[in-house]
Design a protein around this motif. Structure first.
Motif, mmCIF file in Angstrom:
data_model
loop_
_atom_site.group_PDB
_atom_site.id
_atom_site.type_symbol
_atom_site.label_atom_id
_atom_site.label_comp_id
_atom_site.label_asym_id
_atom_site.label_seq_id
_atom_site.Cartn_x
_atom_site.Cartn_y
_atom_site.Cartn_z
ATOM 1 N N PHE A 1 -4.835 -0.994 -5.584
ATOM 2 C CA PHE A 1 -4.507 -2.315 -5.021
ATOM 3 C C PHE A 1 -5.744 -2.935 -4.399
ATOM 4 O O PHE A 1 -6.604 -2.234 -3.857
ATOM 5 C CB PHE A 1 -3.397 -2.157 -3.972
ATOM 6 C CG PHE A 1 -3.010 -3.430 -3.274
ATOM 7 C CD1 PHE A 1 -2.554 -4.533 -3.981
ATOM 8 C CD2 PHE A 1 -3.093 -3.530 -1.885
ATOM 9 C CE1 PHE A 1 -2.197 -5.707 -3.323
ATOM 10 C CE2 PHE A 1 -2.730 -4.691 -1.225
ATOM 11 C CZ PHE A 1 -2.278 -5.784 -1.948
ATOM 12 N N ALA A 2 -5.827 -4.275 -4.489
ATOM 13 C CA ALA A 2 -6.948 -5.005 -3.883
ATOM 14 C C ALA A 2 -6.415 -6.213 -3.124
ATOM 15 O O ALA A 2 -5.449 -6.843 -3.551
ATOM 16 C CB ALA A 2 -7.930 -5.466 -4.961
ATOM 17 N N PHE A 3 -7.046 -6.508 -1.985
ATOM 18 C CA PHE A 3 -6.737 -7.755 -1.294
ATOM 19 C C PHE A 3 -8.027 -8.396 -0.814
ATOM 20 O O PHE A 3 -9.010 -7.714 -0.512
ATOM 21 C CB PHE A 3 -5.728 -7.558 -0.151
ATOM 22 C CG PHE A 3 -6.184 -6.683 0.977
ATOM 23 C CD1 PHE A 3 -6.768 -7.225 2.116
ATOM 24 C CD2 PHE A 3 -6.004 -5.296 0.930
ATOM 25 C CE1 PHE A 3 -7.167 -6.432 3.178
ATOM 26 C CE2 PHE A 3 -6.400 -4.487 1.991
ATOM 27 C CZ PHE A 3 -6.984 -5.052 3.115
ATOM 28 N N MET B 1 -3.955 -1.495 -11.548
ATOM 29 C CA MET B 1 -3.809 -2.100 -10.226
ATOM 30 C C MET B 1 -2.549 -2.932 -10.100
ATOM 31 O O MET B 1 -2.148 -3.629 -11.043
ATOM 32 C CB MET B 1 -5.027 -2.982 -9.898
ATOM 33 C CG MET B 1 -6.341 -2.227 -9.860
ATOM 34 S SD MET B 1 -7.711 -3.215 -9.199
ATOM 35 C CE MET B 1 -7.387 -3.042 -7.437
ATOM 36 N N TYR B 2 -1.964 -2.855 -8.918
ATOM 37 C CA TYR B 2 -0.869 -3.753 -8.556
ATOM 38 C C TYR B 2 -1.470 -5.147 -8.366
ATOM 39 O O TYR B 2 -2.629 -5.274 -7.973
ATOM 40 C CB TYR B 2 -0.221 -3.271 -7.260
ATOM 41 C CG TYR B 2 1.028 -4.013 -6.857
ATOM 42 C CD1 TYR B 2 2.264 -3.636 -7.353
ATOM 43 C CD2 TYR B 2 0.953 -5.099 -5.984
ATOM 44 C CE1 TYR B 2 3.412 -4.317 -6.984
ATOM 45 C CE2 TYR B 2 2.097 -5.782 -5.606
ATOM 46 C CZ TYR B 2 3.326 -5.396 -6.113
ATOM 47 O OH TYR B 2 4.449 -6.084 -5.757
ATOM 48 N N PRO B 3 -0.717 -6.232 -8.665
ATOM 49 C CA PRO B 3 -1.274 -7.576 -8.474
ATOM 50 C C PRO B 3 -1.876 -7.776 -7.094
ATOM 51 O O PRO B 3 -1.313 -7.346 -6.085
ATOM 52 C CB PRO B 3 -0.049 -8.484 -8.682
ATOM 53 C CG PRO B 3 0.828 -7.709 -9.610
ATOM 54 C CD PRO B 3 0.638 -6.265 -9.233
ATOM 55 N N GLY B 4 -3.040 -8.401 -7.043
ATOM 56 C CA GLY B 4 -3.783 -8.557 -5.802
ATOM 57 C C GLY B 4 -3.134 -9.499 -4.801
ATOM 58 O O GLY B 4 -2.177 -10.218 -5.110
ATOM 59 N N TYR B 5 -3.683 -9.491 -3.597
ATOM 60 C CA TYR B 5 -3.129 -10.281 -2.487
ATOM 61 C C TYR B 5 -4.268 -11.038 -1.816
ATOM 62 O O TYR B 5 -5.330 -10.462 -1.541
ATOM 63 C CB TYR B 5 -2.450 -9.353 -1.480
ATOM 64 C CG TYR B 5 -1.748 -10.051 -0.346
ATOM 65 C CD1 TYR B 5 -0.376 -10.291 -0.400
ATOM 66 C CD2 TYR B 5 -2.436 -10.444 0.800
ATOM 67 C CE1 TYR B 5 0.278 -10.926 0.654
ATOM 68 C CE2 TYR B 5 -1.798 -11.075 1.849
ATOM 69 C CZ TYR B 5 -0.444 -11.312 1.775
ATOM 70 O OH TYR B 5 0.196 -11.936 2.814
ATOM 71 N N VAL C 1 0.835 -1.210 0.000
ATOM 72 C CA VAL C 1 0.000 0.000 0.000
ATOM 73 C C VAL C 1 0.865 1.253 0.000
ATOM 74 O O VAL C 1 0.573 2.232 -0.706
ATOM 75 C CB VAL C 1 -0.961 -0.008 1.207
ATOM 76 C CG1 VAL C 1 -1.679 1.330 1.337
ATOM 77 C CG2 VAL C 1 -1.979 -1.129 1.061
ATOM 78 N N GLU C 2 1.944 1.237 0.759
ATOM 79 C CA GLU C 2 2.849 2.387 0.774
ATOM 80 C C GLU C 2 3.421 2.637 -0.624
ATOM 81 O O GLU C 2 3.461 3.783 -1.097
ATOM 82 C CB GLU C 2 3.985 2.144 1.768
ATOM 83 C CG GLU C 2 4.979 3.289 1.854
ATOM 84 C CD GLU C 2 6.123 2.988 2.805
ATOM 85 O OE1 GLU C 2 7.294 3.110 2.382
ATOM 86 O OE2 GLU C 2 5.843 2.627 3.956
ATOM 87 N N TYR D 1 -5.533 -0.781 9.830
ATOM 88 C CA TYR D 1 -4.125 -0.599 10.186
ATOM 89 C C TYR D 1 -3.375 0.173 9.102
ATOM 90 O O TYR D 1 -2.675 1.156 9.392
ATOM 91 C CB TYR D 1 -3.468 -1.962 10.404
ATOM 92 C CG TYR D 1 -1.984 -1.898 10.659
ATOM 93 C CD1 TYR D 1 -1.484 -1.701 11.948
ATOM 94 C CD2 TYR D 1 -1.074 -2.037 9.619
ATOM 95 C CE1 TYR D 1 -0.122 -1.633 12.187
ATOM 96 C CE2 TYR D 1 0.292 -1.978 9.845
ATOM 97 C CZ TYR D 1 0.766 -1.777 11.127
ATOM 98 O OH TYR D 1 2.116 -1.713 11.348
ATOM 99 N N VAL D 2 -3.517 -0.260 7.842
ATOM 100 C CA VAL D 2 -2.751 0.389 6.769
ATOM 101 C C VAL D 2 -3.247 1.815 6.520
ATOM 102 O O VAL D 2 -2.455 2.702 6.183
ATOM 103 C CB VAL D 2 -2.785 -0.439 5.463
ATOM 104 C CG1 VAL D 2 -2.117 -1.785 5.667
ATOM 105 C CG2 VAL D 2 -4.199 -0.624 4.940
#
Length: 295
Positions: free
Chosen positions: A56-58, A193-197, A46-47, A72-73
């Protein structure tokens, strides 16, 4: 006539175990969260995403700690200077979603003109970034949002004249979120988007660390839980954080009610006994219904 308040049936845990706070509570400060491996990894991503104006997605199963990690983030990014807009998803179309974003940005606009609403949101996001507080739009339970939201979500942060997004978008939700993001109509968003988690279940070693962390927070002594009870709870909860917390609270309550002084194997088993299983009652009822052939 007002009736007297009834006496408590359950023994108060705080007094019985001399605790500083409610044990294994979900309502803890973001800074007090146990830094599990998934928390550290998602925080790092996230940073980076916020620094590069990406999205970004998780995802993860129910009880895996998604909302807690998101909290938290977001707290961490606020302390790094971001302006966080936190929204809990619902069964909304794009118009209602825009209204939710405008409310977080303190924009007073009551008419329904999507193009105007988008422009007002963009102006506020650009102003916030100019003031040194880039926007992070964080969506919890995003799987509940309708597909049309994901088809157009990129529009509110798009700035063709800048060549970069006005804000970063962070979404989390259950597995259905992945289906909505892989919909071809959501490609404009997904391409940015960055690859998900995916949040995995914790292993036995991390489970011990998690339990010890919460015991320290509430002031529960190490000798209040037998090792065999820890093992029973681990096997029963399959590494699901919500199940771990609930089972520990029920086990502590069982121990207090029976004045055991600690959680032993019997308390642990009583805490996760499956009260949904009515097979025993069904069998007993069937026996009562069987005709008596003795006479």
């Amino acid at each position: 006539m007002k009736q007297a308040r009834p006496e408590l049936i359950n023994v108060p845990l705080m007094q019985y175990f001399s605790l500083k706070r409610e044990p294994f509570s979900d309502n803890i400060k973001a800074t007090e969260l146990c830094e599990l491996p998934s928390v550290k990894e998602i925080s790092s991503i996230v940073e980076m995403v916020c620094m590069n104006h990406c999205h970004f997605a998780f995802t993860g199963p129910t009880g895996s700690g998604k909302s807690t990690i998101l909290r938290y983030v977001c707290d961490r990014q606020e302390r790094l200077g971001s302006r966080v807009l936190m929204i809990n998803g619902g069964d909304w179309g794009f118009g209602e979603f825009l209204r939710q974003v405008m409310e977080r940005l303190s924009i007073d606009y009551r008419s329904y003109h999507p193009s105007t609403m988008i422009r007002l949101i963009q102006v506020q996001m650009a102003k916030s970034e100019e003031d040194g507080h880039p926007v992070l739009l964080a969506l919890d339970e995003a799987d509940k949002l309708r597909n049309e939201v994901f088809h157009q979500l990129h529009l509110i942060v798009s700035a063709p004249e800048k060549g970069a997004s006005l804000a970063s978008i962070l979404v989390c939700g259950q597995d259905a979120l992945a289906d909505k993001l892989t919909n071809p109509m959501a490609m404009p968003l997904r391409s940015r988007m960055y690859p998900g988690y995916y949040i995995p279940s914790i292993n036995r070693q991390v489970y011990r660390t998690y339990v010890q962390h919460h015991m320290r927070l509430c002031g529960l002594r190490d000798d209040c839980i037998e090792d065999l009870a820890l093992e029973h709870i681990w096997k029963a909860t399959s590494g699901n954080l919500r199940s771990i917390g609930m089972t520990f609270r029920f086990a502590l309550q069982y121990a207090a009610n029976h004045d055991f002084g600690k959680i032993d194997a019997a308390c642990a088993k009583a805490a996760f006994s499956d009260w949904w299983d009515t097979s025993g009652m069904v069998d007993a009822f069937a026996e009562l219904q069987e005709p008596d052939h003795a006479g």
